[in-house]
Motif scaffolding. Structure first.
Motif, mmCIF file in Angstrom:
data_model
loop_
_atom_site.group_PDB
_atom_site.id
_atom_site.type_symbol
_atom_site.label_atom_id
_atom_site.label_comp_id
_atom_site.label_asym_id
_atom_site.label_seq_id
_atom_site.Cartn_x
_atom_site.Cartn_y
_atom_site.Cartn_z
ATOM 1 N N GLY A 1 0.809 -1.211 0.000
ATOM 2 C CA GLY A 1 0.000 0.000 0.000
ATOM 3 C C GLY A 1 0.841 1.258 0.000
ATOM 4 O O GLY A 1 0.342 2.349 -0.261
ATOM 5 N N ASN A 2 2.125 1.100 0.338
ATOM 6 C CA ASN A 2 2.994 2.270 0.417
ATOM 7 C C ASN A 2 4.135 2.190 -0.583
ATOM 8 O O ASN A 2 5.164 2.867 -0.436
ATOM 9 N N GLU A 3 3.985 1.336 -1.591
ATOM 10 C CA GLU A 3 5.077 1.072 -2.527
ATOM 11 C C GLU A 3 5.635 2.348 -3.150
ATOM 12 O O GLU A 3 6.844 2.439 -3.402
ATOM 13 N N GLY A 4 4.740 3.299 -3.389
ATOM 14 C CA GLY A 4 5.173 4.520 -4.063
ATOM 15 C C GLY A 4 6.389 5.145 -3.409
ATOM 16 O O GLY A 4 7.319 5.576 -4.085
ATOM 17 N N THR A 5 6.412 5.152 -2.066
ATOM 18 C CA THR A 5 7.567 5.760 -1.411
ATOM 19 C C THR A 5 8.602 4.715 -0.978
ATOM 20 O O THR A 5 9.778 4.865 -1.208
ATOM 21 N N PRO B 1 -1.319 -0.501 8.164
ATOM 22 C CA PRO B 1 -1.998 0.728 7.729
ATOM 23 C C PRO B 1 -1.424 1.252 6.424
ATOM 24 O O PRO B 1 -0.257 1.029 6.115
ATOM 25 N N LYS B 2 -2.249 1.901 5.684
ATOM 26 C CA LYS B 2 -1.754 2.640 4.524
ATOM 27 C C LYS B 2 -1.287 3.990 5.038
ATOM 28 O O LYS B 2 -2.047 4.742 5.644
ATOM 29 N N LEU B 3 -0.036 4.266 4.858
ATOM 30 C CA LEU B 3 0.516 5.500 5.402
ATOM 31 C C LEU B 3 0.660 6.564 4.327
ATOM 32 O O LEU B 3 0.350 7.725 4.521
ATOM 33 N N TRP B 4 1.136 6.108 3.178
ATOM 34 C CA TRP B 4 1.531 7.080 2.171
ATOM 35 C C TRP B 4 0.520 7.191 1.043
ATOM 36 O O TRP B 4 -0.049 6.179 0.619
ATOM 37 N N ASP B 5 0.289 8.382 0.646
ATOM 38 C CA ASP B 5 -0.317 8.603 -0.670
ATOM 39 C C ASP B 5 0.088 9.986 -1.136
ATOM 40 O O ASP B 5 0.419 10.858 -0.317
ATOM 41 N N THR C 1 -9.531 5.118 8.293
ATOM 42 C CA THR C 1 -9.457 4.913 6.843
ATOM 43 C C THR C 1 -8.119 4.291 6.475
ATOM 44 O O THR C 1 -8.035 3.442 5.573
ATOM 45 N N SER C 2 -7.079 4.697 7.163
ATOM 46 C CA SER C 2 -5.743 4.196 6.846
ATOM 47 C C SER C 2 -5.664 2.676 7.036
ATOM 48 O O SER C 2 -5.176 1.948 6.162
ATOM 49 N N ILE C 3 -6.187 2.207 8.164
ATOM 50 C CA ILE C 3 -6.139 0.763 8.421
ATOM 51 C C ILE C 3 -7.091 0.026 7.486
ATOM 52 O O ILE C 3 -6.753 -1.028 6.938
ATOM 53 N N ALA C 4 -8.267 0.611 7.279
ATOM 54 C CA ALA C 4 -9.228 -0.032 6.387
ATOM 55 C C ALA C 4 -8.627 -0.234 5.000
ATOM 56 O O ALA C 4 -8.665 -1.324 4.432
ATOM 57 N N LYS C 5 -8.022 0.833 4.472
ATOM 58 C CA LYS C 5 -7.416 0.761 3.140
ATOM 59 C C LYS C 5 -6.265 -0.246 3.121
ATOM 60 O O LYS C 5 -6.149 -1.061 2.196
ATOM 61 N N GLY C 6 -5.432 -0.164 4.166
ATOM 62 C CA GLY C 6 -4.251 -1.023 4.220
ATOM 63 C C GLY C 6 -4.624 -2.490 4.283
ATOM 64 O O GLY C 6 -4.054 -3.330 3.572
#
Ligand code: HEM
Lengths: 529, 216
Positions: free
Chosen positions: A117-121, A399-403, A419-424
């Motif tokens: 979920g945070n691959e971008g960074t 959790p999804k941390l980065w966007d 939302t962060s945990i839900a998305k992650g």
């Protein structure tokens, strides 16, 4: 009398001779000097890439460089594509669990928790171009980033938050013409900066090693052996030696000091014997984080504090970020004494689906104890954190941390754990109860670098002592000088004290009575007269 | 009074070497044990082991001597006169009563000494030597060394060794004191240095014993 003296000499002289022989330091120019000789020869490349016309052109995409590499080095990409550096996954046998595929892709840590979920960074440190989601095509050879490791120009750099793609405005032709064996700078670019900053994760791998003195690291020291990472971490067909047990589980492909130094490198037999149960690193890395601090504690539950609705951060006087709205409260420390643990070359790993059964939860427990044949005591940096979990399902959460954008669920933009945990968790394909809390976790980072000069080695007394023994936490073995049986010691001291008192009172009575008797005797004598 | 040659050359040498070695072993040993710091742990271990080798060699010679000269018989325990000897130490000694047992060349140890020294020789010293040697042979499980002879852990060995060491020190203290109970304070010490002691030719043993009972 003379005979006695003669006899005494007969005994004392041989003992003295033995003492002298045992005490003279045998000169040992052999192994260490041979090694120094070996590593004084620096590699001279057999080709000069700047003479290749096909590299002397404008490259529209970094992928085109890779294709040029492959056109000569025709099979190397197949080696790379099997490597952990590329796959971020490795098939490991885990004791009591069987074979699992684990790696950066799916393992949780207690720094920034999860790559997914945070691959971008996060994936700036992947040796590929464009690994921006779990849908990345790992079979596409042109996406291998040869330059991350082989750039020798010092000009290559990856772009921030661009999933491993390089900065767009680099002089690729120049860079492509100046490739060679990996230098410390290539490895350090990622391995010194993991976890979002210099020395953040390891504690023994950081930028100070580029200009290290012998005090900091005898191997990499400019005034010492002046070695490069790959001098030890040799690679056959792109398979590197050495493993990091934050992700590895099996006792294979390890890199050990013994490879060069043998298991009996000391002059002293008793010290050599220690190597059976004690890793070299334990004595030879007395302190780590010698120059810059490393993270030792991370409290995610403190994250989210905003000033005027805006995130902020606080730095200590050395510039270490000790509070960030996006990350929480972080403790940095330096000149640290390691903790010590048994380690048999295998480790367990807490996976995302695993239940939390013990707090603090150890994410990568090291296997081994005194009785296991392969286990040795190793120095460890223990990273302690407080991180989000699911109190109902009793699992960790990712959790999804980065966007890049606000409103997509990235905590660093939205500051909303829900939302962060839900998305992650959705991204990871795992259920989440909808509740979150924070749980204490620990992670073991075995220390292998920052070997000190031999004069700075841990001394006997630092472990063989009753108070503050370095090995205080190693409880399943009797260590002379540290351990004793309280009953025996109490009995012994009592016996000595009582004997002493007994002797003292007996003596006193003898003296007192002796005097009386003398008076009596004299009186008697007088009476007789 | 007669000047009697009671401690032979080797015996005296053995005695004093043993004394030195035990003191030194106790000193270095208790430093290893963590009781105090003096030589430094590393040196204490080194010195302790060297002294231990010396001690073992000395014991080998002493055993040879005891058996070839028949001196070992001096240590055969006797239960005659034990009470008398105890009585002497508890009562008689304060009244300047004579020693209840006669010291001769053929019987230079009193019954209590016989028991104590025998105990040291067949219990405490063997425990110290055997646990000490095991301590040295300790090679961690699966380590180098003789495979069929793996000392798994030090706990028992070290604790027995420590216990023995305490007992030796307690013995040493009482020994130092009891040697002052000769005819005069230095009689025994002098005898162990020169080998000679002035001994009464006592008429009759039983007479002495009676004397003690009367004194009570
Ligand atoms: C032949 C006789 C002896 C041998 C072979 C021997 C050997 C040893 C060895 C190898 C150690 C451990 C050193 C280490 O840490 O590596 C030791 C410890 C020790 N020794 Fe001896 N020793 C002998 C006699 C004695 C005597 C006579 C004493 C005292 C009067 C003594 C007192 C101690 C003590 C107190 C320790 C420390 C035990 C502990 O805390 O674990 N030893 N000895």
């Amino acid at each position: 009398m003379r005979k006695t003296i003669g006899l005494i000499l007969l005994f004392v002289l041989p003992i003295l001779a033995v003492v002298l022989v045992v005490n003279t330091d045998k000169p040992m120019p052999t192994k260490l000097d041979k090694l120094k000789e070996k590593y004084s020869k620096k590699h001279v490349p057999g080709v000069d890439h700047s003479k290749f016309a096909q590299l002397n052109k404008k490259f529209a995409r970094p992928q085109d460089i890779t294709l040029e590499c492959i056109s000569c080095h025709t099979e190397r990409h197949t080696e790379i594509m099997q490597s952990t550096h590329w796959r971020w996954l490795s098939d490991e046998y885990m004791k009591g669990r069987g074979i699992v595929s684990i790696g950066k892709r799916n393992i949780l840590n207690n720094h920034c928790i999860s790559v997914g979920g945070n691959e971008g960074t996060c994936n700036r440190c992947h040796i590929g171009y464009g690994y921006d989601s779990k849908d990345f095509d790992f079979s596409k050879a042109e996406n291998i980033d040869c330059l991350a490791c082989h750039d020798n120009s010092g000009k290559y750099e990856k772009e921030k938050e661009a999933a491993g793609n390089p900065k767009p405005d680099l002089d690729f032709a120049y860079i492509a013409q100046h490739v060679g064996k990996p230098k410390m700078e290539n490895c350090g670019y990622c391995h010194f900066n993991g976890g979002g900053g210099n020395n953040s994760k390891h504690g023994d791998l950081e930028e100070a090693l580029y200009e290290a003195s012998k005090e900091v690291d005898v191997h990499l020291a400019k005034d010492g052996a002046n070695m490069q990472c790959i001098d030890c971490h040799e690679a056959e067909n792109h398979k590197m030696e050495g493993r990091l047990y934050t992700m590895a589980s099996m006792n294979r492909g390890r890199l050990e000091c013994e490879k060069c130094h043998s298991s009996k490198p000391h002059n002293d037999d008793i010290v050599n014997e220690h190597t059976v149960k004690i890793a070299c690193q334990t004595c030879h890395i007395p302190i780590y984080a010698k120059v810059n601090a490393t993270k030792t504690h991370w409290d995610w539950s403190k994250a989210g504090d905003l000033k005027d609705g805006k995130p902020y951060d606080i730095k200590d006087k050395d510039g270490n970020e000790i509070y960030l709205s996006i990350k929480g409260a972080i403790t940095w420390e330096k000149m640290l004494k390691p903790e010590y643990k048994w380690f048999d070359g295998t480790a367990q790993h807490h996976l995302l689906e695993d239940k939390i059964t013990q707090v603090p939860l150890v994410l990568n427990p090291l296997n081994g104890d005194y009785d296991s044949p392969d286990a040795k005591i190793v120095p460890v940096k223990v990273m302690r954190s407080i991180q989000p979990y699911d109190p109902e399902f009793k699992t960790l959460v990712a959790p999804k941390l980065w966007d890049k954008e606000v409103g997509k669920g990235g905590y660093w933009k939205d500051f909303d754990w829900n939302t962060s945990i839900a998305k992650g968790m959705e991204y990871a394909g795992r259920p989440w109860s909808g509740k979150y809390g924070f749980v204490k976790t620990e992670m073991n980072w075995i220390l292998n670098h920052m070997v000190s000069p031999k004069e700075k080695t841990v001394q006997c007394i630092e472990c063989h002592t009753r108070d503050n023994s370095r090995l205080a936490e190693i409880k399943d073995v009797y260590i002379p000088g540290r351990d004793y049986n309280a009953w025996v010691d109490n009995f012994g001291i009592a016996a000595i004290v009582l004997t002493f008192l007994g002797v003292l009172s007996h003596g006193t009575i003898r003296i007192v009575y002796g005097k009386k008797n003398k008076v009596k005797n004299i009186e008697e004598e007088e009476n007789n007269e | 009074m007669n000047k009697v040659y009671i401690y032979k050359g080797f015996e005296r040498f053995w005695h004093w070497m043993q004394a030195l070695l035990i003191i030194f072993l106790a000193l270095t040993g208790f430093e290893i044990h963590g009781s105090f710091k003096f030589f430094g742990f590393e040196n204490a271990v080194k010195f302790h082991i060297i002294a231990a080798y010396g001690f073992i060699i000395l014991i080998a010679f002493a055993m040879f001597w005891h058996f070839t000269t028949g001196e070992w018989k001096q240590y055969i325990p006797t239960f005659n006169n034990i009470k008398a000897q105890l009585n002497y130490y508890i009562f008689g000694i304060f009244k300047n009563a004579p020693h209840p047992t006669r010291k001769t060349q053929l019987s230079k140890l009193n019954p209590l000494q016989r028991l104590t020294y025998l105990g040291l020789k067949i219990v405490v010293i063997p425990i110290m030597v055997s646990t000490g040697i095991l301590y040295m042979l300790y090679r961690f499980p699966q380590g180098e060394g003789i495979r069929s002879f793996v000392v798994a852990g030090l706990d028992t060995i070290a604790i027995l060794h420590t216990l023995g060491a305490f007992i030796l020190i307690a013995f040493f203290i009482s020994h130092l004191y009891l040697i002052t109970t000769g005819t005069n304070i230095f009689t025994n010490l002098k005898a162990m240095i020169t080998g000679y002691e002035d001994l009464d030719e006592h008429e009759n043993h039983d007479e002495v014993v009676e004397q003690i009972s009367e004194n009570k």
